[in-house]
Design a protein around this motif. Structure first.
Motif, PDB file in Angstrom:
ATOM      1  N   GLU A  33      -0.004   9.520  -4.695  1.00 43.45           N
ATOM      2  CA  GLU A  33       0.066  10.570  -3.871  1.00 43.45           C
ATOM      3  C   GLU A  33       0.776  11.707  -4.336  1.00 43.45           C
ATOM      4  O   GLU A  33       0.510  12.969  -4.317  1.00 43.45           O
ATOM      5  N   TYR A  80       0.800  -0.916   0.407  1.00 47.43           N
ATOM      6  CA  TYR A  80      -0.099  -0.095   0.057  1.00 47.43           C
ATOM      7  C   TYR A  80       1.236   1.466  -0.086  1.00 47.43           C
ATOM      8  O   TYR A  80       0.839   2.420  -0.732  1.00 47.43           O
ATOM      9  N   TRP A  81       2.391   1.325   0.494  1.00 47.06           N
ATOM     10  CA  TRP A  81       3.064   2.285   1.091  1.00 47.06           C
ATOM     11  C   TRP A  81       3.453   2.915  -0.670  1.00 47.06           C
ATOM     12  O   TRP A  81       3.299   3.906  -0.786  1.00 47.06           O
ATOM     13  N   TYR A  86       0.811   3.419  -3.281  1.00 47.24           N
ATOM     14  CA  TYR A  86      -0.384   4.678  -3.240  1.00 47.24           C
ATOM     15  C   TYR A  86       0.864   5.901  -2.692  1.00 47.24           C
ATOM     16  O   TYR A  86       0.007   6.994  -3.265  1.00 47.24           O
ATOM     17  N   ASN A  87       2.136   6.031  -2.094  1.00 46.09           N
ATOM     18  CA  ASN A  87       2.496   7.061  -1.963  1.00 46.09           C
ATOM     19  C   ASN A  87       2.903   7.976  -3.517  1.00 46.09           C
ATOM     20  O   ASN A  87       3.332   8.933  -3.953  1.00 46.09           O
TER      21      ASN A  87
END
Ligand code: SF4
Lengths: 170, 571
Positions: free
Chosen positions: B316, B308-309, B312-313
């Motif tokens: 972002e 996820y990190w 998703y980062n």
């Protein structure tokens, strides 16, 4: 200089009001239940991800069971079909509980002024804080969190805040 | 479409009126011939229309021109191999009596016809499960009928139990009441959603279980139905753009582009070359972002939170570029009919390159965790298999269809914006299982980046809006300094772009599949009817075909890898 009881017990003991100590604990350990239905939920994902990092405010323990949460974040549009479920989940949350309406849709129906959309979730459940925006930026979510924390500071254990609330489904 | 195809159709259906609209064939048939026509179009090798894209209806109550009946039902079919789009229309004289169903021919009609019934109140004779789909069960009336007031709201006091539906599904699977009651073979019902972490939004999945195995599954959607189509009828063509952002909000700009393209195709305008390149770059960029979110969330469901990190980062980070370009993070409303809101800013190429490098790194990191991971393989391979044939039958498009081995991609098979000039591959799956649905998205990210890099090399300079004061807003200095500019601006804002009267359909390869718009125009500045063909809707319609026979935990990861987005699913 300490006074009263504290003076005789020394600095190993702190006395305070029950309200204050409990509110202090509640403020910094809000467990959000994310009622994410639409676009706003994507911005909540950002608020929870590394860059904005909601855990700096003690609210990173996102619960998906209403019974374990005390802060309901309604992120997204609520339709009439959904409203019953929203209400049911709100009722499943134990007291004390706070509600944030994130975004224009949750606050007022937003751009969807039509047959399907509830014109603001405050017609269904009581709301404490509204966030404007479509969608609001993650900073705004954090701001709402701080506002809730401030609000909690002034609350009392003995008060039931929304006793008189009556929504369209009640 | 070539002329022989048209000749063939004319010869095959002598009773039907046949015309060509924007390269697609529109057949007008009588209700008694509808079944025959559809079945022939599907099964006859010369037509080979195996994909039913959409079913909708039109209410001509307020239409300026008199039609032979108030309601018409329209089926949109596609022969993807020969790029042939056929719309079959039929008049409905009595909506309560309705017309014969097409569900025995196309699985997609199961959901499609239900929607028509719900929104227009048209009955389909022989439909096995004709009930409301988007509106709640206590709703009265049919909102898309022209005489339904847009602000007539109806409260729902109780959610539907779905008991009848799941029992009917069980009966179809050969499980009767006595088996259900017998203590040894007792069936357990398990409900997921509509508010459940696995549903990523609001969908309700009801399963009947034998142990952990799903014997029968029925799904309830419509929880995010927010009246997009009815609202659009009250707005001008440009005012609809912000609403399209909120269809698939993970790739908002792609919807803008698809919508603008659909309107432009009818107006007959060709946007400037720079705008075409911009749209290619941006839609591929958003395709990447969409896949990133889907994979990030899907891997969390499997327990891979680290992914996820990593993924998703990067999404972002991409907001930096997007907000510099459009002024907004998520809902950008960046296109206009006839071009774009504005040109790229100085230095965008460098920014984009940085983003792409970041994405490649994030995807690479995530792939390292996934690619040779035994747990991922065991959980995804041979799970929730869907054959290409069933996938087509249920109207699946996009990565989910391609995972089942059908190489249909509009960018190759019905190209627009010069896609035929780009060098890229269309990945297809070999099995049609969850693993393929995952991996195809990783691969598509790489392909999209490839397209962007090519486009960056060749993007020409020039204006981004066409020079036509009937369609595009004039530049501000003209609005403030001369009367002509002012009046053009005024007219466009108040009346909107006037689309000539008529009906048309136009599709676009969005991140989840074919995103189509079906318009009816009465010649004014507002659409008389606007129907979206959302890819998710039909994918969800085939969901039970994927999960029945698999385990409950498989259904959860299957739901995340097909990327159901509520805004688009329920509109
Ligand atoms: S407020 Fe805007 S972004 Fe949020 S759910 Fe509503 S339409 Fe979506």
């Amino acid at each position: 200089m300490a006074l009263g009881l504290e003076a005789s017990l020394g600095d190993t003991v702190v006395t305070t009001k029950l309200d204050e100590i409990i509110n202090w604990g509640r403020q910094y350990s809000l467990w959000p239940f994310v009622y994410g239905t639409a676009c706003c939920a994507i911005e909540f994902m950002s608020a929870a991800a590394s860059q904005y990092d909601i855990s700096r405010y003690g609210a990173e323990v996102v619960r998906f069971s209403p019974r374990q949460a005390d802060l309901m974040l309604v992120c997204g549009t609520i339709s009439y079909k959904q409203a019953v479920i929203l209400k049911r989940i709100y009722e499943q949350m134990p007291h004390p509980k706070w509600v944030v309406a994130m975004g224009a849709c949750a606050s007022s129906g937003g751009i969807y002024d039509n047959y399907a959309t509830v014109q603001g979730i405050d017609t269904i459940i009581p709301v404490d804080i509204y966030i404007s925006g479509c969608p609001p930026r993650p900073e705004a979510v954090l701001d709402a969190l701080i506002k809730i924390q401030d609000q909690i500071k002034g609350e009392s254990l003995l008060q039931d805040r929304h006793q008189d609330f009556k929504g369209i489904l009640d | 479409m070539n002329t022989t195809a048209l000749e063939n159709i004319k010869a095959a259906f002598p009773d039907a009126t046949c015309k060509v609209v924007l390269g697609s064939v529109v057949l007008d048939v009588q209700p008694e011939n509808i079944e025959n026509t559809l079945s022939r179009l599907k099964n006859d090798a010369q037509f080979n229309c195996g994909l039913m894209l959409d079913v909708t209806a039109i209410d001509y109550l307020d239409y300026p021109e008199q039609k032979e009946a108030r309601f018409f039902v329209v089926y949109t079919l596609r022969n993807w191999e020969d790029n042939l789009l056929i719309q079959v229309r039929t008049p409905v004289t009595d909506p309560d009596k309705g017309i014969p169903t097409a569900t025995h021919l196309f699985g997609a009609a199961l959901f499609g016809e239900r929607e028509v019934y719900d929104q227009y109140g048209i009955h389909f004779q022989g439909h096995p499960d004709l009930r409301r789909i988007l509106n709640h069960w206590q709703f009265e009336g049919h909102p898309l009928r022209k005489d339904y007031p847009i602000d007539k709201r109806q409260i729902c006091y109780e959610s539907d139990s779905l008991e009848k539906e799941i029992k009917a599904r069980l009966a179809k699977k050969g499980v009767d009441e006595s088996t259900m009651k017998d203590i040894n073979t007792e069936v357990m019902f398990l409900n997921l959603g509509p508010s459940h972490p696995a549903t990523h939004g609001a969908i309700r999945i009801l399963t009947a279980l034998d142990g952990e195995t799903i014997i029968a599954n029925v799904n309830e959607i419509g929880y995010l139905h927010r009246g997009f189509e009815k609202t659009s009828e009250t707005l001008t063509y440009n005012q609809v753009i912000p609403l399209t952002d909120r269809l698939n909000y993970c790739s908002s700009m792609m919807n803008n582009i698809a919508y603008a393209k659909a309107v432009e195709s009818w107006l007959g305008v060709e946007i400037t070359e720079r705008a075409q390149f911009m749209r290619v770059v941006l839609s591929e960029f958003y395709r990447v972002l969409d896949h990133l979110v889907c994979l990030a969330a899907a891997l969390v469901d499997m327990g891979g939170l680290t992914n996820y990190w990593y993924l998703y980062n990067e999404k972002e980070a991409a907001y930096d570029l997007i907000s510099r370009l459009t002024g907004a993070r998520l809902t950008s409303s960046f296109t206009r009919i006839g071009g774009m809101y504005r040109d790229f800013y100085d230095g965008w190429k460098e920014d984009l390159e940085i983003q792409m490098k970041g994405i490649e790194k994030g995807v690479g990191d995530s792939l390292k965790l996934v690619e040779t991971n035994r747990i991922v393989h065991d959980r995804t391979q041979d799970v929730c298999v869907l054959s290409g044939e069933t996938a087509l039958n249920y109207g699946l498009t996009g990565p989910t269809l391609r995972a089942s081995g059908v190489a249909y991609d509009m960018r190759k098979d019905a190209p627009y914006y010069n896609y035929e000039a780009f060098d890229f591959d269309v990945p297809v799956g070999s099995k049609g299982d969850v693993y393929d649905r995952f991996m195809i998205r990783y691969e598509e990210i790489a392909q999209s980046l490839r397209i962007i890099r090519q486009a960056l090399k060749h993007i020409p300079e020039g204006p981004v809006n066409i020079d036509n004061s009937q369609i595009c807003l004039p530049p501000k200095h003209q609005v403030y300094n001369n009367i002509e500019g002012l009046s053009n601006h005024f007219k466009l804002i108040f009346e909107g772009v006037h689309a000539p009267a008529g009906e048309w359909y136009d599709g676009f390869e969005a991140a989840n599949g074919e995103l189509g718009f079906h318009f009816v125009s009465d010649g004014s500045g507002k659409p008389y009817k606007l129907k979206v063909r959302p890819p998710c809707f039909y994918i969800m319609g085939g969901f039970h075909k994927m999960v029945e026979g698999n385990m409950i935990a498989d259904a959860v990861i299957n739901l995340s890898c097909i990327n159901i987005i509520g805004g688009e699913l329920d509109r």
